[in-house]
Design an enzyme around this catalytic site. Structure first.
Site, short mmCIF file in Angstrom:
data_model
loop_
_atom_site.label_atom_id
_atom_site.label_comp_id
_atom_site.label_asym_id
_atom_site.label_seq_id
_atom_site.Cartn_x
_atom_site.Cartn_y
_atom_site.Cartn_z
N SER A 76 0.84 -1.20 0.00
CA SER A 76 0.00 0.00 0.00
C SER A 76 0.87 1.25 0.00
O SER A 76 1.59 1.53 0.97
CB SER A 76 -0.91 0.01 1.24
OG SER A 76 -1.48 1.29 1.36
N MET B 48 -8.95 8.22 -0.91
CA MET B 48 -9.87 8.63 0.17
C MET B 48 -10.36 10.05 -0.11
O MET B 48 -9.57 10.90 -0.55
CB MET B 48 -9.13 8.62 1.51
CG MET B 48 -8.39 7.32 1.80
SD MET B 48 -7.78 7.33 3.50
CE MET B 48 -6.68 5.92 3.46
N MET C 135 -12.02 4.51 -1.18
CA MET C 135 -12.74 4.76 0.07
C MET C 135 -13.43 6.10 -0.09
O MET C 135 -12.98 7.13 0.44
CB MET C 135 -11.75 4.76 1.25
CG MET C 135 -11.34 3.35 1.64
SD MET C 135 -9.84 3.34 2.63
CE MET C 135 -8.63 3.37 1.32
N ASP D 291 -6.85 -6.29 4.05
CA ASP D 291 -6.20 -4.98 4.10
C ASP D 291 -6.30 -4.40 5.50
O ASP D 291 -7.41 -4.15 5.99
CB ASP D 291 -6.89 -4.07 3.07
CG ASP D 291 -6.26 -2.70 2.95
OD1 ASP D 291 -5.19 -2.47 3.54
OD2 ASP D 291 -6.86 -1.86 2.24
N HIS E 18 -8.14 1.15 -4.38
CA HIS E 18 -9.10 0.91 -3.30
C HIS E 18 -9.79 2.24 -3.02
O HIS E 18 -9.20 3.14 -2.42
CB HIS E 18 -8.33 0.38 -2.07
CG HIS E 18 -9.16 0.22 -0.85
ND1 HIS E 18 -8.61 0.09 0.41
CD2 HIS E 18 -10.51 0.15 -0.67
CE1 HIS E 18 -9.58 -0.04 1.30
NE2 HIS E 18 -10.73 -0.01 0.67
N GLY F 215 -1.14 1.77 9.46
CA GLY F 215 -0.49 1.59 10.75
C GLY F 215 -1.40 1.22 11.90
O GLY F 215 -1.01 1.33 13.06
N ASP G 278 -4.67 3.77 -2.15
CA ASP G 278 -5.79 4.10 -1.27
C ASP G 278 -6.33 5.47 -1.60
O ASP G 278 -5.71 6.49 -1.27
CB ASP G 278 -5.33 4.03 0.19
CG ASP G 278 -5.09 2.60 0.63
OD1 ASP G 278 -6.05 1.81 0.60
OD2 ASP G 278 -3.94 2.27 0.97
N HIS H 128 -1.01 -1.06 -4.37
CA HIS H 128 -2.32 -0.72 -3.80
C HIS H 128 -2.43 0.79 -3.59
O HIS H 128 -1.59 1.40 -2.90
CB HIS H 128 -2.45 -1.47 -2.48
CG HIS H 128 -3.78 -1.37 -1.80
ND1 HIS H 128 -4.85 -2.15 -2.12
CD2 HIS H 128 -4.20 -0.58 -0.77
CE1 HIS H 128 -5.88 -1.86 -1.34
NE2 HIS H 128 -5.50 -0.90 -0.51
N MET I 159 -11.85 -5.71 4.91
CA MET I 159 -11.04 -4.79 5.72
C MET I 159 -10.79 -5.40 7.09
O MET I 159 -11.72 -5.87 7.76
CB MET I 159 -11.75 -3.44 5.88
CG MET I 159 -11.82 -2.57 4.64
SD MET I 159 -10.23 -2.17 3.90
CE MET I 159 -9.42 -1.29 5.23
C1 DX5 Z 1 -6.45 1.72 5.30
C2 DX5 Z 1 -5.99 1.37 3.93
C3 DX5 Z 1 -4.86 0.42 3.89
C4 DX5 Z 1 -3.60 0.87 4.61
C5 DX5 Z 1 -2.98 -0.37 5.20
O1 DX5 Z 1 -7.68 2.32 5.21
O2 DX5 Z 1 -7.02 0.78 3.17
O3 DX5 Z 1 -4.54 0.00 2.56
O4 DX5 Z 1 -2.66 1.53 3.82
O5 DX5 Z 1 -1.92 0.00 5.98
P1 DX5 Z 1 -1.24 -0.97 7.04
O6 DX5 Z 1 -0.76 -2.17 6.27
O7 DX5 Z 1 -0.16 -0.13 7.60
O8 DX5 Z 1 -2.31 -1.34 8.03
ZN ZN Z 2 -6.46 -0.10 1.20
#
Ligand code: DX5
Ligand code: ZN
Length: 217
Positions: free
Chosen positions: A7, A36, A67, A175, A65, A145, A34, A32, A137
């Site tokens: 990610s 948002m 969101m 994820d 992904h 993190g 993200d 990946h 999820m």
């Molecule tokens: C969180 C994201 C993830 C995130 C995962 O909403 O969808 O893809 O980057 O990060 P780690 O692997 O650090 O939990």
């Molecule tokens: Zn993600």
């Protein structure tokens, strides 16, 4: 072979071009992204121009992904970008089937994601028949993190049984909070695709390959 999806949320954004290059030689790896919108989740990342630029600077498969609220708008605006996979949230749309059908016109793989609190039963058989990927999820979406939610294993069991009963073949992606401490257990519960942000990037570029391999076991 299991697909690993680092990610980029945890990468070094000021050196994104080098970061992208570091994964070019890897097999069975997606990057990946993200996306948002500050509305569906309380965080804001990047949008169309940035994703387009990234797509023009890597030959690695891109895994988006979304969101976001109103994912319909994003199918429309992202359709000119060569994404390999396009995943949107079940909770963000009234008509997932129509959106899957529309997204399929532009992207080779289309996924649906469910938040940790969304009952598995909310996924209709029709939806399961239509998707290429189910993103489960294992943290509340929005931030990298966070700690892995242990209830994910039970949910994976439910999904794997359902997948088998229906004779389906979609990828099951996990994820959130994924590392070498839970990857084997996730794979044994039916996961086929692991997203990892902080686990891969916090180690520094010299360790990326080792970290990716460690998730496959
Ligand atoms: C969180 C994201 C993830 C995130 C995962 O909403 O969808 O893809 O980057 O990060 P780690 O692997 O650090 O939990
Ligand atoms: Zn993600």
């Amino acid at each position: 072979m299991i697909t690993v999806s680092p990610s980029l949320l945890s990468c070094d954004f000021l050196n994104i071009e080098e970061e992208l290059k570091r994964f070019e030689k890897f097999d069975n790896l997606w990057l990946h992204l993200d996306i948002m919108d500050g509305h569906f989740v309380p965080n804001l990342t990047f949008g169309h121009p940035f994703v387009k630029k990234m797509s023009q600077n890597t030959s690695t498969k891109l895994d988006a992904h979304l969101m976001v609220s109103n994912p319909e708008f994003y199918v429309e605006t992202f359709k000119d970008i060569a994404l390999h996979n396009f995943t949107f949230h079940l909770e963000a749309t009234e008509n997932p089937l129509a959106l899957i059908k529309e997204a399929k016109k532009y992207f080779p793989s289309v996924g649906i994601s469910i938040k940790p609190g969304t009952p598995i039963e909310n996924l209709s058989d029709e939806v399961l028949y239509s998707i290429d990927l189910l993103l489960v999820m294992s943290v509340e979406p929005g931030f990298g993190g966070q700690s892995f939610i242990e209830e994910t294993y039970g949910r994976l069991n439910q999904i794997s049984s359902k997948k088998e009963a229906l004779g389906l073949n979609f990828e099951i992606q996990i994820d959130g909070g994924v590392s070498d401490s839970n990857s084997q257990k996730l794979l044994s519960h039916g996961a086929t695709n692991l997203v990892a942000g902080s686990y891969i990037f916090k180690a520094g570029p010299a360790e990326y390959q080792k970290r990716v391999e460690s998730l496959r076991g």
